[in-house]
Design an enzyme around this catalytic site. Structure first.
Site, mmCIF file in Angstrom:
data_model
loop_
_atom_site.group_PDB
_atom_site.id
_atom_site.type_symbol
_atom_site.label_atom_id
_atom_site.label_comp_id
_atom_site.label_asym_id
_atom_site.label_seq_id
_atom_site.Cartn_x
_atom_site.Cartn_y
_atom_site.Cartn_z
ATOM 1 N N ASP A 91 0.854 -1.207 0.000
ATOM 2 C CA ASP A 91 0.000 0.000 0.000
ATOM 3 C C ASP A 91 0.888 1.255 0.000
ATOM 4 O O ASP A 91 0.796 2.075 0.896
ATOM 5 C CB ASP A 91 -0.918 0.000 1.229
ATOM 6 C CG ASP A 91 -0.153 -0.038 2.556
ATOM 7 O OD1 ASP A 91 1.036 -0.455 2.571
ATOM 8 O OD2 ASP A 91 -0.740 0.368 3.577
ATOM 9 N N ASN A 130 -2.471 2.619 3.550
ATOM 10 C CA ASN A 130 -1.962 3.965 3.827
ATOM 11 C C ASN A 130 -2.810 5.044 3.153
ATOM 12 O O ASN A 130 -2.944 6.153 3.663
ATOM 13 C CB ASN A 130 -0.520 4.090 3.354
ATOM 14 C CG ASN A 130 0.440 3.330 4.247
ATOM 15 O OD1 ASN A 130 0.257 3.285 5.465
ATOM 16 N ND2 ASN A 130 1.452 2.723 3.652
ATOM 17 N N HIS A 141 9.889 -0.070 8.220
ATOM 18 C CA HIS A 141 9.203 -1.324 8.565
ATOM 19 C C HIS A 141 9.196 -2.353 7.426
ATOM 20 O O HIS A 141 9.599 -3.500 7.595
ATOM 21 C CB HIS A 141 7.737 -1.033 8.915
ATOM 22 C CG HIS A 141 7.514 -0.014 9.968
ATOM 23 N ND1 HIS A 141 7.618 -0.300 11.305
ATOM 24 C CD2 HIS A 141 7.165 1.306 9.891
ATOM 25 C CE1 HIS A 141 7.337 0.789 12.017
ATOM 26 N NE2 HIS A 141 7.066 1.774 11.182
ATOM 27 N N ASP A 142 8.638 -1.924 6.286
ATOM 28 C CA ASP A 142 8.303 -2.906 5.245
ATOM 29 C C ASP A 142 9.534 -3.561 4.625
ATOM 30 O O ASP A 142 9.467 -4.708 4.164
ATOM 31 C CB ASP A 142 7.468 -2.230 4.151
ATOM 32 C CG ASP A 142 6.087 -1.829 4.650
ATOM 33 O OD1 ASP A 142 5.642 -2.390 5.674
ATOM 34 O OD2 ASP A 142 5.467 -0.952 4.028
ATOM 35 N N THR A 145 3.110 -6.072 2.393
ATOM 36 C CA THR A 145 3.604 -5.017 3.281
ATOM 37 C C THR A 145 2.505 -3.991 3.583
ATOM 38 O O THR A 145 2.788 -2.866 3.984
ATOM 39 C CB THR A 145 4.845 -4.324 2.680
ATOM 40 O OG1 THR A 145 4.525 -3.876 1.367
ATOM 41 C CG2 THR A 145 6.033 -5.271 2.623
ATOM 42 N N ASP A 187 6.954 0.862 2.007
ATOM 43 C CA ASP A 187 6.668 -0.121 0.945
ATOM 44 C C ASP A 187 7.580 0.163 -0.249
ATOM 45 O O ASP A 187 8.159 -0.758 -0.841
ATOM 46 C CB ASP A 187 5.221 -0.001 0.456
ATOM 47 C CG ASP A 187 4.193 -0.152 1.543
ATOM 48 O OD1 ASP A 187 3.611 -1.224 1.682
ATOM 49 O OD2 ASP A 187 3.976 0.840 2.286
ATOM 50 N N PHE A 246 -0.801 -0.968 12.508
ATOM 51 C CA PHE A 246 -1.671 -0.443 11.452
ATOM 52 C C PHE A 246 -2.154 -1.516 10.464
ATOM 53 O O PHE A 246 -3.359 -1.653 10.221
ATOM 54 C CB PHE A 246 -0.939 0.680 10.699
ATOM 55 C CG PHE A 246 -1.744 1.291 9.583
ATOM 56 C CD1 PHE A 246 -2.750 2.210 9.838
ATOM 57 C CD2 PHE A 246 -1.490 0.938 8.263
ATOM 58 C CE1 PHE A 246 -3.489 2.770 8.805
ATOM 59 C CE2 PHE A 246 -2.223 1.483 7.220
ATOM 60 C CZ PHE A 246 -3.231 2.406 7.491
ATOM 61 N N ASN A 247 -1.239 -2.269 9.852
ATOM 62 C CA ASN A 247 -1.636 -3.197 8.772
ATOM 63 C C ASN A 247 -2.640 -4.241 9.264
ATOM 64 O O ASN A 247 -3.537 -4.638 8.517
ATOM 65 C CB ASN A 247 -0.417 -3.926 8.196
ATOM 66 C CG ASN A 247 0.473 -3.008 7.388
ATOM 67 O OD1 ASN A 247 0.052 -1.938 6.953
ATOM 68 N ND2 ASN A 247 1.723 -3.415 7.187
HETATM 69 C C1 BDR Z 1 3.007 -0.203 8.532
HETATM 70 O O1 BDR Z 1 1.987 0.772 8.375
HETATM 71 C C2 BDR Z 1 2.200 1.527 7.218
HETATM 72 O O2 BDR Z 1 1.970 2.881 7.445
HETATM 73 C C3 BDR Z 1 3.602 1.245 6.757
HETATM 74 O O3 BDR Z 1 3.683 1.289 5.338
HETATM 75 C C4 BDR Z 1 3.884 -0.131 7.298
HETATM 76 O O4 BDR Z 1 3.503 -1.133 6.382
HETATM 77 C C5 BDR Z 1 3.731 0.063 9.837
HETATM 78 O O5 BDR Z 1 2.830 -0.062 10.906
HETATM 79 CA CA CA Z 2 2.987 -0.627 4.077
#
Ligand code: BDR
Ligand code: CA
Length: 313
Positions: free
Chosen positions: A11, A40, A238-239, A124, A16, A165-166
């Protein structure tokens, strides 16, 4: 050397985009397809970003648009982190290719069915497309080698105290994925909050000097702005950990755990609950990444951008 066949689903999103930059630069991975998901930003925006990133990277593989909303829950977007476009910051090239006339799920199905080898999925973003694929085509599970995902956290969340979040965006999808029986590598907040790229690393990347390196440095600057306001000393990419786990697992510490996803509740919706003490007596369903050699991870990103050519004059 046999390359690992993968499908990127995300996203984008700054991290990502950097995950895909890393994947596309790796000789050990073969990207079979790219699919967008909502998270996102709206699916329209993340799909446009997907196409602009692939154009920048010269990544021309079948690319498709994902489901417009999570399976059950109402959409949540993250403009505070990634901006109104979902990928604010540097100017990117306009897409130089067309999407395939298929949904993300249809494209994943085709690619997995046609692959001689089992395929690794690298989601991701929220797990909406992956869960949709598993619901529609459970017979393909044996052709999915593993799912290396960014999502969750077995200690804490970032969007709520309990949820990352994801997973929070589409907990029902996450539950389907975690209970699928397919081997999972979980790059959750436990590791990704340690996968920090510091301002001095931004400069090492910028100094590589090719167009991709310059954009990546600016993505990092943008992503860092939000995180600095939250007290971070760098940008947690993160991703990219979900990609790095496939090519350099030796720089990470992983723990085999049984992980369940909470889909309901006033406080814990979207939590990834790990059975550290084996209370449930169930076999582990995930390799949960708990630690990373931060410097080695930063070096990986620096080396990855070198793949995109010489410095511009
Ligand atoms: C995740 O949330 C998104 O905002 C980032 O792309 C990542 O995948 C981190 O919590
Ligand atoms: Ca992401």
């Amino acid at each position: 050397m046999n390359r690992i066949p993968i499908i990127l689903d995300g996203d984008p999103g700054h991290d990502d985009a950097m995950a895909w930059t890393l994947a596309n630069a790796s000789d050990e991975l073969e990207i079979l397809a790219v699919t967008s998901c909502c998270g996102n930003q709206t699916i329209e925006k993340t799909t446009y970003n997907t196409m602009r990133i692939c154009t920048l990277l010269g990544l021309h593989v079948p690319t498709a648009k994902g489901r417009p909303r999570p399976l059950v829950s109402a959409p949540i977007i993250a403009p505070t982190v990634h901006g109104e476009s979902g990928l604010d910051g540097p100017k990117l090239p306009e897409p130089d290719f067309e999407l395939v006339p298929m949904t993300a799920i249809e494209l994943m199905e085709k690619v997995i069915r046609e692959s001689d080898e089992p395929v690794t999925l690298v989601p991701t973003g929220p797990l909406t497309n992956v869960a949709g694929l598993l619901l529609a085509h459970p017979e393909l599970k044996s052709k999915i080698r593993q799912i290396s995902l960014m999502g969750g956290g077995v200690q804490y969340g970032n969007w709520t105290p309990a949820a990352e979040f994801n997973i929070l965006v589409d907990p029902e999808a996450a539950e389907i994925v975690f209970s699928s029986g397919i081997p999972i590598i979980m790059a959750g907040l436990d590791v990704t909050e340690k996968a920090m790229i510091f301002p001095e690393d931004f400069e090492r990347i910028r100094a590589v000097g090719n167009p991709v390196a310059k954009v990546v440095a600016e993505w990092l600057e943008f992503f860092y702005q939000f995180h600095r306001s939250m007290g971070y000393e760098g940008a947690p990419v993160h991703d990219a950990v979900a990609v790095a786990a496939l090519i350099h697992p030796e720089i990470m510490e992983m723990k085999d755990l049984y992980v369940e996803v909470e889909t309901e509740g006033d406080f814990c919706k979207g939590a990834t609950v790990a059975d550290f003490r084996g209370v449930l007596g169930k076999a582990p369903n995930a390799k949960v990444i708990m630690g990373i050699d931060r410097k080695a991870f930063a070096d990986l990103l620096v080396e990855a951008v070198k793949h995109y050519g010489e410095a511009e004059k």
